[in-house]
Design a protein around this motif. Structure first.
Motif, short mmCIF file in Angstrom:
data_model
loop_
_atom_site.label_atom_id
_atom_site.label_comp_id
_atom_site.label_asym_id
_atom_site.label_seq_id
_atom_site.Cartn_x
_atom_site.Cartn_y
_atom_site.Cartn_z
N HIS A 1 0.84 -1.20 0.00
CA HIS A 1 0.00 0.00 0.00
C HIS A 1 0.88 1.25 0.00
CE1 HIS A 1 -2.77 2.95 2.21
NE2 HIS A 1 -3.18 2.87 0.96
N CYS B 1 -0.80 -4.71 8.82
CA CYS B 1 0.14 -3.61 8.61
C CYS B 1 -0.09 -2.54 9.69
CB CYS B 1 -0.05 -3.01 7.22
SG CYS B 1 1.01 -1.57 6.94
N HIS C 1 -1.86 1.27 8.07
CA HIS C 1 -3.27 1.53 7.74
C HIS C 1 -4.12 0.26 7.78
CE1 HIS C 1 -0.67 4.32 5.31
NE2 HIS C 1 -1.32 5.18 6.08
S1 FES Z 1 1.22 1.05 4.32
FE1 FES Z 1 0.31 -0.82 4.88
S2 FES Z 1 -1.79 -0.45 4.84
FE2 FES Z 1 -0.89 1.43 4.28
#
Ligand code: FES
Length: 213
Positions: free
Chosen positions: A155, A172, A175
């Protein structure tokens, strides 16, 4: 190639591809250190033992599994057990040619020593974070007895090692995207993609990560 299957159609296909590509065909474990593609039936029971046998003999081998009757659940189980690639029996020829071609280029057998085994002995879950040449930052995990390295979150690039782990899934910390640790498969967004997942193994007192594509 080390062939771990008796299926007559598979033996014929594997023999044909080996002859075409000039690769040797073994029916018993090749000598340790031999660059090798291992072809095995991925649809039976005892897949974890099979993978353990292969990795014990040839840690860097490219383990290609085939299934006579593709089934999504069984497919996923084979990947979770540690097969590098699983294909249907009908698609075996092209996958085998590609794997042997990568092997001939030296691209299927590279690995990188990420740490000393004693640094992470007896631990499970997230073990450590490291920079691996050509791969960037990775997080090393021990999950269900297997060592794997995950890349950063697809992401926005957060390292996954600091995320919460629950039932083989890491969240993660940035986010909240969730990924299956053993396969890298995306379980929940916002990431739209799976995370890069590389096998790892212990040998000679060190932990090695497989760096092939
Ligand atoms: S960096 Fe992992 S969900 Fe956004």
């Amino acid at each position: 190639m080390w062939l771990l299957a008796d299926d007559a159609a598979v033996v014929r296909a594997a023999t044909r591809v080996c002859v075409e590509s000039g690769a040797g065909l073994y029916r018993t474990p090749p000598p340790s250190g031999t660059p090798c593609v291992v072809l095995a039936d991925a649809s039976g029971n005892g897949l974890a033992d099979l993978v353990g046998q292969v990795r014990g003999a040839l840690p860097e081998a490219y383990l290609l599994g085939f299934m006579a009757t593709p089934d999504p659940g069984a497919w996923r189980e084979a990947e979770r057990a540690g097969f590098d690639e699983v294909v249907s029996r009908g698609a075996l020829g092209p996958s085998l040619r590609r794997a042997l071609a990568r092997l001939a280029d030296g691209g299927a057998v590279r690995s990188y020593a990420i740490c000393d085994a004693q640094d992470v002995a007896g631990r499970i879950g997230f073990l450590l974070e490291a920079e691996v040449p050509g791969m960037g930052k990775v997080s090393l995990f021990r999950e269900q007895g297997r060592l794997v390295c995950l890349g950063t979150c697809p992401h926005q690039g957060a390292p996954l090692g600091r995320g919460e782990i629950e039932e083989g899934v890491v969240t993660c910390p940035a986010h909240g995207s969730r990924f299956d640790i053993l396969t890298g498969e995306r379980v929940r967004g916002p990431s739209d993609f799976d995370v890069a997942c590389h096998g790892a193994y212990e040998q000679g007192g060190r932990i090695w990560v497989l760096t092939r594509p």
